[in-house]
Design an enzyme around this catalytic site. Structure first.
Site, short mmCIF file in Angstrom:
data_model
loop_
_atom_site.label_atom_id
_atom_site.label_comp_id
_atom_site.label_asym_id
_atom_site.label_seq_id
_atom_site.Cartn_x
_atom_site.Cartn_y
_atom_site.Cartn_z
N MET A 1 0.86 -1.17 0.00
CA MET A 1 0.00 0.00 0.00
C MET A 1 0.90 1.22 0.00
O MET A 1 1.71 1.41 0.89
CB MET A 1 -0.91 -0.08 1.23
CG MET A 1 -1.32 1.23 1.83
SD MET A 1 -2.48 1.03 3.18
CE MET A 1 -1.43 0.50 4.49
N PRO A 2 0.79 2.07 -1.04
CA PRO A 2 1.64 3.25 -1.08
C PRO A 2 1.23 4.32 -0.08
O PRO A 2 0.05 4.45 0.24
CB PRO A 2 1.49 3.75 -2.51
CG PRO A 2 0.26 3.14 -3.03
CD PRO A 2 -0.02 1.91 -2.23
N PHE A 3 2.20 5.04 0.40
CA PHE A 3 1.97 6.20 1.27
C PHE A 3 2.65 7.37 0.58
O PHE A 3 3.84 7.33 0.31
CB PHE A 3 2.59 5.96 2.65
CG PHE A 3 2.49 7.15 3.56
CD1 PHE A 3 1.37 7.32 4.35
CD2 PHE A 3 3.49 8.10 3.60
CE1 PHE A 3 1.28 8.42 5.20
CE2 PHE A 3 3.40 9.20 4.43
CZ PHE A 3 2.28 9.36 5.24
N LYS A 23 -2.92 2.10 -9.17
CA LYS A 23 -3.36 1.65 -7.85
C LYS A 23 -4.85 1.84 -7.67
O LYS A 23 -5.48 2.72 -8.26
CB LYS A 23 -2.62 2.40 -6.74
CG LYS A 23 -1.13 2.19 -6.75
CD LYS A 23 -0.78 0.75 -6.48
CE LYS A 23 0.71 0.53 -6.45
NZ LYS A 23 1.07 -0.85 -6.17
N PHE A 29 -3.48 5.83 0.05
CA PHE A 29 -3.62 6.92 1.01
C PHE A 29 -2.79 8.11 0.55
O PHE A 29 -1.62 7.96 0.22
CB PHE A 29 -3.16 6.46 2.40
CG PHE A 29 -4.05 5.39 2.95
CD1 PHE A 29 -5.16 5.71 3.69
CD2 PHE A 29 -3.77 4.05 2.69
CE1 PHE A 29 -5.99 4.71 4.19
CE2 PHE A 29 -4.59 3.06 3.17
CZ PHE A 29 -5.71 3.38 3.93
#
Length: 58
Positions: A1-3, A23, A29
């Protein structure tokens, strides 16, 4: 999950991440720190001035 932490001048980011990274927006997020264009400078001028000048030229 990218931040991702992006500092922008009132522009959208989620669709950009969907388009570029492929994505799912439900699991991506994004933290956005909005900066007034008067407080963001490029080449000694703030973005408000630069946008006004560009608009005047068009």
């Amino acid at each position: 999950m990218p931040f991702v932490n992006i500092k922008i001048t009132r522009e959208g980011a989620t669709q950009l991440l969907v388009d570029v990274l492929g994505k799912n927006p439900a699991t991506t997020f994004v933290i956005i720190d909005e900066v007034e264009t008067d407080n963001w400078g490029i080449g000694g001028k703030n973005v408000t001035e630069l946008r006004a000048a560009a608009k005047a030229k068009s």
